[in-house]
Motif scaffolding. Structure first.
Motif, PDB file in Angstrom:
ATOM      1  N   ARG A 160       0.789  -1.106  -0.087  1.00  0.00           N
ATOM      2  CA  ARG A 160      -0.062  -0.134  -0.064  1.00  0.00           C
ATOM      3  C   ARG A 160       0.862   1.218  -0.044  1.00  0.00           C
TER       4      ARG A 160
ATOM      5  N   GLY B  49      -2.173  11.815   5.599  1.00  0.00           N
ATOM      6  CA  GLY B  49      -2.795  11.264   6.771  1.00  0.00           C
ATOM      7  C   GLY B  49      -1.803  10.258   7.409  1.00  0.00           C
ATOM      8  N   GLU B  50      -0.761  10.870   8.006  1.00  0.00           N
ATOM      9  CA  GLU B  50       0.453   9.880   8.600  1.00  0.00           C
ATOM     10  C   GLU B  50       0.656  10.285  10.153  1.00  0.00           C
ATOM     11  N   HIS B  51       0.791   8.965  10.757  1.00  0.00           N
ATOM     12  CA  HIS B  51       0.864   8.925  12.004  1.00  0.00           C
ATOM     13  C   HIS B  51      -0.358   9.578  12.629  1.00  0.00           C
TER      14      HIS B  51
ATOM     15  N   ASP C 252      -3.340   7.364  12.443  1.00  0.00           N
ATOM     16  CA  ASP C 252      -4.116   6.259  12.333  1.00  0.00           C
ATOM     17  C   ASP C 252      -4.304   5.771  13.964  1.00  0.00           C
ATOM     18  N   TYR C 253      -2.969   5.351  14.518  1.00  0.00           N
ATOM     19  CA  TYR C 253      -3.012   5.325  16.043  1.00  0.00           C
ATOM     20  C   TYR C 253      -3.666   6.302  16.985  1.00  0.00           C
TER      21      TYR C 253
ATOM     22  N   CYS D 250       1.873  -1.235  15.491  1.00  0.00           N
ATOM     23  CA  CYS D 250       1.346  -0.177  14.384  1.00  0.00           C
ATOM     24  C   CYS D 250      -0.042  -0.256  14.698  1.00  0.00           C
ATOM     25  N   GLY D 251      -0.710   0.918  13.863  1.00  0.00           N
ATOM     26  CA  GLY D 251      -2.151   1.262  13.769  1.00  0.00           C
ATOM     27  C   GLY D 251      -2.558   0.280  12.822  1.00  0.00           C
ATOM     28  N   ILE D 252      -4.028   0.573  12.289  1.00  0.00           N
ATOM     29  CA  ILE D 252      -4.795  -0.337  11.497  1.00  0.00           C
ATOM     30  C   ILE D 252      -4.623   0.044  10.027  1.00  0.00           C
ATOM     31  N   MET D 253      -3.991   1.240   9.579  1.00  0.00           N
ATOM     32  CA  MET D 253      -4.101   1.578   8.372  1.00  0.00           C
ATOM     33  C   MET D 253      -3.655   0.708   7.327  1.00  0.00           C
ATOM     34  N   ASP D 254      -2.354   0.080   7.436  1.00  0.00           N
ATOM     35  CA  ASP D 254      -1.437  -0.932   6.550  1.00  0.00           C
ATOM     36  C   ASP D 254      -2.500  -2.144   6.216  1.00  0.00           C
TER      37      ASP D 254
ATOM     38  N   TYR E 214       9.163   4.821  16.540  1.00  0.00           N
ATOM     39  CA  TYR E 214       7.525   4.931  16.372  1.00  0.00           C
ATOM     40  C   TYR E 214       6.848   4.735  17.499  1.00  0.00           C
TER      41      TYR E 214
ATOM     42  N   GLY F  64       4.236   6.606   4.734  1.00  0.00           N
ATOM     43  CA  GLY F  64       4.653   5.268   5.893  1.00  0.00           C
ATOM     44  C   GLY F  64       5.119   6.008   7.202  1.00  0.00           C
ATOM     45  N   ALA F  65       5.800   5.189   7.834  1.00  0.00           N
ATOM     46  CA  ALA F  65       6.111   5.535   9.048  1.00  0.00           C
ATOM     47  C   ALA F  65       7.318   6.728   9.263  1.00  0.00           C
TER      48      ALA F  65
HETATM   49  C1  GLA Z   1       3.503   2.743   9.613  1.00  0.00           C
HETATM   50  C2  GLA Z   1       2.335   1.831  10.669  1.00  0.00           C
HETATM   51  C3  GLA Z   1       1.033   2.480  10.319  1.00  0.00           C
HETATM   52  C4  GLA Z   1       0.892   4.210  10.394  1.00  0.00           C
HETATM   53  C5  GLA Z   1       1.951   4.285   9.702  1.00  0.00           C
HETATM   54  C6  GLA Z   1       2.338   6.082  10.011  1.00  0.00           C
HETATM   55  O1  GLA Z   1       2.885   2.188   8.241  1.00  0.00           O
HETATM   56  O2  GLA Z   1       2.273   0.386  10.273  1.00  0.00           O
HETATM   57  O3  GLA Z   1       0.019   1.944  11.169  1.00  0.00           O
HETATM   58  O4  GLA Z   1       0.932   4.234  11.855  1.00  0.00           O
HETATM   59  O5  GLA Z   1       3.403   3.911  10.102  1.00  0.00           O
HETATM   60  O6  GLA Z   1       1.291   6.570   9.383  1.00  0.00           O
END
Ligand code: GLA
Length: 398
Positions: free
Chosen positions: A33, A38-40, A42-43, A178-182, A232, A347-348
């Protein structure tokens, strides 16, 4: 790994070499993906706007009946043979801890309701998501595994359940918070659409990704992402600290994603630590940018979309501090090129990739100029992927 095409017949041959007869083998695919903006967030329960790519992880699978799962990869040397009765994290299993984590979560799902159906499988993986580049190669392994194992075991689970259990596999088994985005983008992505997701409610919407006259170009810094996980987790903690401090003024605040820009202006003085305040300010302003980015895409206003991408990068650089020399160099070079509509890290952070929207006629110049200037400044050679947006995880017909 490279993004070159995968030959499924070659993969079938490789399957027979490793596991014997390939009769009855099925093939599952899950994409990588890219996050558009919209970075950082999701959590923090905020908005994200990612899209699935057309490259990803392929898993060839054949059932067994002895409770053994055997994981092999065409790219990585590590192999793992796991009995359902003993699924444990082992450092030396390396990449195979991702599929093992998914198996562990499937076994636990609904208090073990499906455990007796999980009777084993041989699985061979091959992928063309660049590895460790922040394009979710790990989430693509997780979703390919979750879909393959559950389908084979005739456990019918909604994709959203597979998405959530893949995130849990990463949080609890692999140990990345990590959050749910990926996992959401990889599982739920849709061809030619970006996914607008609110991460606390999981409300989502598909937005047609129309960038007529332009291409989506990902540039890989090719910088290894050392220490990324610890930084992170530190950012996550700083956001939680911010919420605690803001509770002085908003006792019922659950996460930063609940705050509008106006509310933030009224309450931000509750955070005196400038670092924590900057982190929170990034999250609140980024959320607002995602909403504006969606509207501009819907209205076909790519110029505004591009400006929001640039503003996102600058906020991640100045307030959230997750960019670093290589990503900032890419940003400076790319944003100065005529025909580059918008550009940012994706991404991160701490290395990984940049994503840009580039006018068709400027794509070649973009690649040449970015490569020259980036290499001159960093000594690293970047890679470019001119991408299409593809579907989420699915079974492929062999
Ligand atoms: C990584 C994490 C995601 C998100 C991004 C930053 O990809 O796996 O959950 O927090 O960083 O947006």
């Amino acid at each position: 790994m490279t993004t070159s095409a995968i030959d499924l017949h070659e993969l079938l041959r490789a399957f027979s070499e490793r596991f014997g007869d390939a009769e009855g083998v099925r093939c599952f695919f899950a994409p990588g993906r890219v996050n558009l903006i919209g970075e950082h967030t999701d959590y923090n329960g905020g908005y994200v706007f990612p899209a699935a790519l057309t490259f990803g992880t392929y898993a060839l699978v054949k059932p067994r009946n002895d409770g053994m799962y055997r994981f092999r990869s065409m790219q990585f040397a590590a192999e793992a043979d796991v009995a359902v009765s003993a699924v444990e994290f082992r450092k030396e299993d390396d990449w195979a801890n991702y599929p093992k984590g998914v198996l562990a979560e499937l076994l636990k799902l609904e208090d073990g309701a499906y455990a007796s159906k999980l009777r084993g499988a041989d699985i061979l993986y091959v992928g063309n998501v660049p590895n460790g580049a922040g394009l979710s190669s790990s989430a693509s392994i997780e979703l390919a595994t979750a879909l393959a194992i559950s389908t084979l075991a005739q456990i019918e689970l909604p994709m959203l359940t597979l998405v959530k259990l893949s995130q849990l596999a990463e949080n609890r088994f692999v140990g990345v918070n990590c959050g749910i985005m990926d996992q959401f983008a990889v599982g739920m992505g849709k061809r030619d659409h970006a996914v607008m997701l609110k991460c606390d409610t999981l409300d989502y919407q598909y937005v047609p990704f129309r960038i007529d006259g332009c291409k989506l170009v990902i540039t890989n810094t090719n910088k290894r992402r050392g220490l990324a996980d610890s930084k992170y987790n530190e950012r996550r903690q700083q956001c939680e600290d911010g919420v605690q401090l803001l509770k002085e003024k908003l006792p019922r605040l659950g996460n930063l994603g609940e705050l509008s820009l106006e509310q933030w202006e009224q309450v931000k003085s509750a955070i005196s630590d400038p670092i924590i305040r900057n982190r929170a300010e990034h999250v609140v302003t980024e959320d607002d940018r995602v909403l504006r980015a969606r509207s501009s895409l819907e209205q076909g206003d790519l110029a505004t979309f591009g400006k929001l991408m640039n503003a996102s990068h600058e906020s991640l650089r100045d307030l959230y501090e997750v960019t670093g020399f290589e990503l900032d160099t890419l940003y400076e070079v790319a944003s100065g090129i005529k025909g580059c509509v918008g550009t940012r890290m994706t991404g991160a952070g701490f290395g990984g990739c940049n994503v840009s929207i580039v006018k068709d006629e400027a794509v070649e110049t973009f690649q040449r100029t970015v490569a020259e200037q980036y290499t001159a400044k960093t000594g690293l050679v970047p890679s470019f992927y001119v991408c299409e947006i593809g579907d989420g995880a699915k079974e492929l017909q062999l």
